[in-house]
Design a protein around this motif. Structure first.
Motif, PDB file in Angstrom:
ATOM      1  N   LEU A 181      22.758  50.120   9.977  1.00 18.50           N
ATOM      2  CA  LEU A 181      21.389  49.970   9.068  1.00 18.50           C
ATOM      3  C   LEU A 181      21.354  50.799   8.210  1.00 18.50           C
ATOM      4  O   LEU A 181      20.833  50.589   7.001  1.00 18.50           O
ATOM      5  N   TYR A 183      15.060  45.950   9.278  1.00 13.70           N
ATOM      6  CA  TYR A 183      16.016  45.863  10.045  1.00 13.70           C
ATOM      7  C   TYR A 183      15.884  45.843  11.424  1.00 13.70           C
ATOM      8  O   TYR A 183      16.484  45.238  12.150  1.00 13.70           O
ATOM      9  N   LEU A 197      24.471  50.782  15.650  1.00 14.63           N
ATOM     10  CA  LEU A 197      23.121  50.218  15.011  1.00 14.63           C
ATOM     11  C   LEU A 197      22.598  50.864  13.865  1.00 14.63           C
ATOM     12  O   LEU A 197      22.526  50.769  12.684  1.00 14.63           O
ATOM     13  N   GLY A 223      17.740  39.709  19.059  1.00  9.52           N
ATOM     14  CA  GLY A 223      17.774  40.171  20.293  1.00  9.52           C
ATOM     15  C   GLY A 223      17.139  38.985  21.369  1.00  9.52           C
ATOM     16  O   GLY A 223      17.474  38.690  22.342  1.00  9.52           O
ATOM     17  N   TYR A 243      27.038  41.828  18.419  1.00  4.29           N
ATOM     18  CA  TYR A 243      25.546  41.895  18.248  1.00  4.29           C
ATOM     19  C   TYR A 243      25.085  42.679  17.122  1.00  4.29           C
ATOM     20  O   TYR A 243      24.323  42.077  16.119  1.00  4.29           O
ATOM     21  N   ASN A 244      25.681  43.752  17.089  1.00  6.81           N
ATOM     22  CA  ASN A 244      25.241  44.675  15.860  1.00  6.81           C
ATOM     23  C   ASN A 244      25.838  43.924  14.424  1.00  6.81           C
ATOM     24  O   ASN A 244      25.059  43.912  13.286  1.00  6.81           O
ATOM     25  N   VAL A 280      23.468  41.125  13.317  1.00  4.01           N
ATOM     26  CA  VAL A 280      22.176  41.561  12.886  1.00  4.01           C
ATOM     27  C   VAL A 280      22.092  42.161  11.377  1.00  4.01           C
ATOM     28  O   VAL A 280      21.676  41.791  10.556  1.00  4.01           O
ATOM     29  N   GLU A 281      23.520  42.840  11.128  1.00 11.23           N
ATOM     30  CA  GLU A 281      23.900  43.336   9.893  1.00 11.23           C
ATOM     31  C   GLU A 281      24.153  42.224   8.666  1.00 11.23           C
ATOM     32  O   GLU A 281      23.522  42.207   7.989  1.00 11.23           O
ATOM     33  N   ASN A 298      16.599  42.892  14.066  1.00 14.53           N
ATOM     34  CA  ASN A 298      17.348  43.085  15.317  1.00 14.53           C
ATOM     35  C   ASN A 298      16.600  42.611  16.542  1.00 14.53           C
ATOM     36  O   ASN A 298      17.070  41.889  17.468  1.00 14.53           O
TER      37      ASN A 298
END
Lengths: 96, 85, 96, 85, 96, 85
Positions: free
Chosen positions: B34, B67, B30, B75, C36-37, C40-41, B71
């Motif tokens: 980011l 960010y 993550l 989620g 998941y990451n 998001v990115e 996220n």
């Protein structure tokens, strides 16, 4: 990687904490390696575009040094902000 | 994704280690994505100077904040839908 | 990751199948994390471009939700097609 | 890349596990790269709606098919040439 | 990955060298897999852009084969140069 | 990043293995990123022929050389500053 990632280990017995710390250290070493490789890749891509010679030109070298410097300062700042928000999210009462 | 270290009797300790290690790995990834995203969005690639400008610094702060918000939204969507990814 | 990846385990004794299943589960958890990451990115990069404030604007939020929704539907569809073609390729008689 | 589970006597079981685990890893990576490529080729990034359109859906189906074909061509080239990568 | 990465193992006892060789082999297998996946991804992305049919067109196929051929030749050449420079850097007396 | 195989008495052998494995991993990643960067900088993406041209070949040689130089400069900066990354 920051210290706040260690949260949640307090409940474990000492030996397990040591074991977990070893896992974390390995992740950190691997992560530094990747960080190192990615700053090199980034600064090479952004600064080097002339392939008529095999040595770096002066302005390419300057560009690379500034790029790396900026990249590291950026990483540190992101790390600080990340830790703040990560700690906030980890406090159950404030998580919503 | 929060790790639970108060184990009910029957739970295997190895599994807990595995989960904690996974969670670390998740956070490292993550962080890396980011950082890359915010570098791309905020930092001038001409590298005229080795310092981050004031504008870049405040862009970075807001970028990290946004960010995390993205996220969080995604989620929630995923845990609400209970969809397996 | 789909079930078709389990093919080829049938010949193994039960204990080994269990061990292999554990390896697979770990890969799956790691893979979900990455997925998941990466959603998001992707959705952050495609939807967020304004950094004059630290909160999300309404249209950015809408964009992010649609993006994630599309991304997941896309992944599911690709997963189905992937499994079909993967099974086809795994049947020896039809592999050429 | 097909796993062989009918072991000749002398073959180490650990090696077979290693190979199976590698093959899974290979397929996971294949899937992830394929999914990314087809998302880039087929999905409209303006995200005007949360549903995939009919056009996007058929593009995705063809994209997966073509990706497998490319995978196959390159696989054949490599095994024919026996070149080590 | 090239042989020059094995340097520094000479001091170890035989059993350890074997163990290290196993680690290296695993890295090599994983690396070949990644290389294979990345040449497929690269050549697909560069050569295939038409999705009105599900089979490859003739010129797409030609493009893919040339692309893969070039990619492999490129990798080999980079590998040779890499090994040279890597060995140079590993010779302590010449490292500055 | 050089591995030391002349162990002082108290040093754990497992740690040495870990370090060597890490160093291999580091070099594999360095190689992969370098190869990708030089392919992008030097190779014509129209793929008119399966051979690398003379121009592409000499570009590749210089590219690898320059990548190593950049790697060295940044390595020196980091070890001089002793900054933890």
């Amino acid at each position: 990687m920051d210290k706040s990632m260690l949260q949640g280990l307090d409940g474990l017995p000492e030996e397990d904490q040591r074991r977990m710390a070893a896992v974390i250290e390995q992740l950190q070493v691997r992560d530094s390696m990747r960080m190192y490789n990615s700053v090199v890749e980034r600064c090479f891509n952004d600064c080097v575009d002339n392939f008529t010679r095999k040595s770096l030109q002066k302005q390419e070298e300057t560009c690379v040094m500034r790029c790396a410097e900026k990249f590291l300062k950026h990483s540190m700042r992101v790390g600080l902000r990340f830790a703040e928000l990560n700690n906030l999210a980890a406090t159950p009462d404030q998580s919503n | 994704m929060a790790a639970n270290t108060d184990l009910p009797p029957g739970v295997d300790k190895e599994q807990v280690f595995g989960m904690l290690a996974m969670e670390m790995e998740y956070k490292v990834e993550l962080f890396n994505r980011l950082a890359m995203a915010c570098f791309n969005k905020c930092v001038d690639k001409r590298y005229k100077e080795p310092e981050l400008t004031m504008g870049e610094n405040s862009c970075i702060d807001r970028c990290v904040s946004k960010y995390f918000l993205v996220n969080g939204i995604i989620g929630q969507m995923l845990s609400a839908g209970q969809r397996p990814m």
